[in-house]
Design an enzyme around this catalytic site. Structure first.
Site, mmCIF file in Angstrom:
data_model
loop_
_atom_site.group_PDB
_atom_site.id
_atom_site.type_symbol
_atom_site.label_atom_id
_atom_site.label_comp_id
_atom_site.label_asym_id
_atom_site.label_seq_id
_atom_site.Cartn_x
_atom_site.Cartn_y
_atom_site.Cartn_z
ATOM 1 N N GLY A 44 -57.940 -55.209 -4.662
ATOM 2 C CA GLY A 44 -58.417 -54.365 -3.571
ATOM 3 C C GLY A 44 -57.290 -54.056 -2.614
ATOM 4 N N LEU A 47 -57.882 -52.215 3.963
ATOM 5 C CA LEU A 47 -57.130 -52.804 5.071
ATOM 6 C C LEU A 47 -56.765 -54.261 4.812
ATOM 7 C CD1 LEU A 47 -58.790 -51.270 8.241
ATOM 8 C CD2 LEU A 47 -56.572 -50.750 7.250
ATOM 9 N N SER A 288 -70.294 -42.064 13.807
ATOM 10 C CA SER A 288 -69.690 -43.229 14.447
ATOM 11 C C SER A 288 -70.514 -43.781 15.607
ATOM 12 C CB SER A 288 -68.302 -42.862 14.975
ATOM 13 O OG SER A 288 -67.781 -43.905 15.767
ATOM 14 N N ARG A 334 -76.077 -53.185 16.792
ATOM 15 C CA ARG A 334 -76.604 -52.303 15.764
ATOM 16 C C ARG A 334 -77.972 -52.724 15.238
ATOM 17 N NH1 ARG A 334 -70.947 -51.274 12.395
ATOM 18 N NH2 ARG A 334 -70.020 -49.921 13.973
ATOM 19 N N HIS A 426 -75.094 -50.136 5.915
ATOM 20 C CA HIS A 426 -73.696 -49.847 6.253
ATOM 21 C C HIS A 426 -72.730 -50.958 5.857
ATOM 22 C CE1 HIS A 426 -70.254 -48.307 8.363
ATOM 23 N NE2 HIS A 426 -70.233 -49.291 9.238
#
Length: 662
Positions: A44, A47, A288, A334, A426
């Site tokens: 992978g 980041l 976003s 969230r 998400h």
């Protein structure tokens, strides 16, 4: 509720604020000459993976990096929009390392490991310095200082951003660092390669079996250590904000080789996504969370109100987040914002054709920014039209690419009419269980970023995913991996014709042959969609005992049908995307069952895990700290057979309390 003897978190002794400093000063090291003889596999290149591969190669290790995309730049990290958190207190609003630590623990509903979260908060500031040095174009104030904005679950501004494309800019920075090491010959890059299994030698991870996705050829690769930086498993729901290629295969293969899976039922539902428009969709689009800084979320006060949003007067609008959570308003975490939207829609106040949406309105923000601009320009009697023009210019500068994306997808102009949003899958807080060093229960096998469980508890705060991925890759694993590799310097490279490599490749080939031989009547997507519906309906935003038990049996039946009736066209020894998908869906069909087992076992509500039987009178999540303040780490024992191990969560620096954002 004692910690399982199979789980050793390896948390350093001492005061919380000193643990990481002490660890770095005492961890065993590998000298430069020995590093040149040690090979590390990184799977992978988002980041976490790109930053880890670049950092380890810079230190002198020999690194092999693998990604299934045609370039590391295509990793799903590039899709992140809103920002990355760091406790720098640039706004002088009271932020600190401790406050970021506290907000993260509280935001995760007190289900994260204290030491890991504090370390994350400590190194967060270094991330910004690193990325600025790489040239990441963070937004800046007029005077040149880096700009900040707020995200959910906080009362400070600590989120650094690059418009609505922060993930893209951060990934380009990490990619540049990675490519520098590729150019120097320190990293060997394998694109269009998918990890199919972990190779175990004498109880340690010593390599992987990878498939060249262009030719279909299986390859054996040795490594003294293997790092899984493969993201989350949100695509088990089929519809999610994840890229369609995102999958759980690498982590799941590791799980079946002995790596415990931590908290699989912890799934994050993001509150600001473009609603589902029909059964033709293959993924959903995120808007976003940064939009909640200035946008106001509301529904009509009258049920089943069909009037256009701009025709509904102000006093007939219910700004339900501001009403229910006045201290945080539209910037509640969230999980809370998502459940609140679902509650309003289920009660009949939803908007749009499907009635499964709420409004995110920028009218007030445009006027507010317009007035500020008018004052700055000395326009003391500006007309409403002039205020609108100036306000839209400011909003465009802050969020323009997000507004453009919304218009392209929906055909509606969010500068003129409110956006329609609804929660969608998400992020996954669960993942492979890791200790303080980021090592799984398999020696030599590490998990970084979203692939592990460690930093977010039962709910992730916005802008913390990029923070964790870069922290793990740039600032954690370069230190912690030495604790293992320092004892491995005498291990020579194991030949890939060793029996363990041969057996692992044969097992992978047998699975491929089995999939190709079925030649049934239904496509891979048919089964993926059916699994997704089961998961969303019975293990999604809300779960209950009856539904979870039904889901477990339905998934078992669906898995049996998949293995007897799936049809994969083409050949295995060629470029075959359907075969790729089939292997990933086969793993999702097993993971989905474990997620439901975990959710059924956890008789409480916390964060993104909302059991309908366990809620307060006001409909909020009701934790059971006496019985469930632990990490659920599941060991694979066989088909539909998992053993639960518990890591007790001990909070010595935070007082556990019922979450309140009112």
């Amino acid at each position: 509720m004692a910690t399982s003897p199979r789980l050793d978190a390896k948390i350093p002794d001492g005061q919380l604020s000193e643990k990481w400093t002490k660890f770095r000063s005492t961890v065993p090291l590998v000298n430069p000459a020995n590093k040149r003889n040690i090979e590390i596999i990184v799977v992978g290149t988002g980041l976490a993976g790109a930053s880890a591969a670049a950092s380890l190669a810079e230190m002198g290790y020999k690194v092999k990096a693998f990604c299934f995309q045609d370039s590391p730049r295509r990793a799903h990290s590039i899709a992140a929009q809103g920002g990355v958190n760091a406790a720098k207190n640039y706004q002088n609003d009271g932020d600190s390392v401790y406050r970021l630590f506290y907000d993260t623990i509280k935001g995760g509903d007190y289900r994260a490991r204290e030491a890991n979260v504090h370390r994350l908060s400590e190194v967060s500031g270094n991330i910004i310095d690193q990325c600025v040095a790489q040239g990441v174009p963070f937004a800046r104030e007029y005077g040149g200082l880096l700009s900040n904005r707020s995200f959910g679950g906080t009362q400070v501004q600590r989120t650094f951003y690059a418009a609505g494309q922060t993930g893209q800019q951060l990934l380009l920075g990490a990619y540049s660092a990675l490519q520098r090491q590729v150019g120097l010959g320190n990293v060997t890059m394998y694109t269009r390669h998918e990890m199919m299994d972990v190779v175990m030698v004498d109880g340690k991870a010593r390599g992987i079996i990878a498939r060249d996705l262009i030719s279909g050829k299986l390859e054996r690769h040795f490594g003294h250590a293997v790092l899984l930086c493969t993201g989350g498993y949100g695509n088990v729901f089929y519809l999610s904000t994840n890229a369609m290629g995102s999958n759980v295969t690498a982590a799941w293969k590791a799980h079946k080789k002995g790596a415990f899976f931590g908290n699989p039922c912890y799934t994050q539902i993001h509150p600001t996504c473009i609603p589902v428009s029909g059964d033709h969709q293959s993924k959903l689009t995120l808007m976003s969370e940064s939009l909640r800084n200035d946008g106001r979320i509301w529904v009509p006060k009258k049920p089943n109100d069909t009037r256009p949003a701009n025709q509904i007067p102000e006093d007939e609008r219910d700004y339900y987040l501001e009403r229910r959570y006045p201290a945080f308003g539209n910037l509640v975490p969230r999980d809370i914002a998502s459940r609140a939207a679902k509650e309003r829609c289920d009660a009949g106040y939803g908007v749009g054709a499907s009635k499964k949406a709420v409004y995110l309105d920028y009218a007030a923000a445009i006027l507010r920014y317009g007035r500020v601009e008018a004052t700055k320009r000395g326009m003391h009697n500006a007309s409403n039209e002039e205020l609108q023009v100036m306000g839209k210019e400011v909003v465009k500068e802050k969020y323009g690419n997000l507004f453009d994306m919304y218009k392209q997808i929906t055909g509606e102009d969010p500068y003129e009419v409110p956006m329609r949003i609804y929660p969608a899958v998400h992020y996954t807080m669960g993942g492979l269980w890791v200790d303080y060093n980021l090592m799984t229960t398999v020696p030599g096998l590490y998990a970084l970023g979203e692939a592990n469980f460690s930093d977010h508890g039962a709910n992730r705060l916005g802008a913390s995913a990029l923070m964790q991925g870069l922290a793990d890759g740039y600032f954690v694993i370069p230190y912690t991996i030495g604790a293992y590799l320092s004892g491995d310097i005498r291990t020579k490279a194991i030949p890939t014709d060793a029996p363990e490599f041969v057996a692992a490749e044969k097992a992978v080939q047998d699975t491929i042959d089995k999939l190709m031989s079925i030649q049934g009547t239904k496509s891979v997507d048919y089964y993926h969609k059916k699994l997704g519906l089961i998961m969303w309906d019975k293990c999604g935003m809300a779960r209950n005992e009856v539904g979870l038990k039904e889901a477990i049996e339905e998934i078992k039946a669906l898995r049996k049908e998949f293995w007897s009736n799936v049809r994969i066209p083409g050949d295995a020894n060629e470029f075959n995307p359907e075969l790729e998908k089939a292997g990933r869906v086969a793993d999702f069909l097993e993971l989905g069952e474990l997620m439901c087992i975990d959710a059924l076992n956890r008789n409480e509500s916390c964060g993104g895990h909302f059991r309908e039987e366990y809620q307060t009178e006001e409909g909020e999540a009701k934790r059971d700290d006496e019985n469930y303040a632990y990490v659920a780490a599941w060991e694979y024992k066989g088909d539909s057979d998992y053993e639960l191990h518990k890591e007790e969560l001990v909070y010595e620096n935070i007082k556990i309390a019922q979450r309140s954002y009112k």
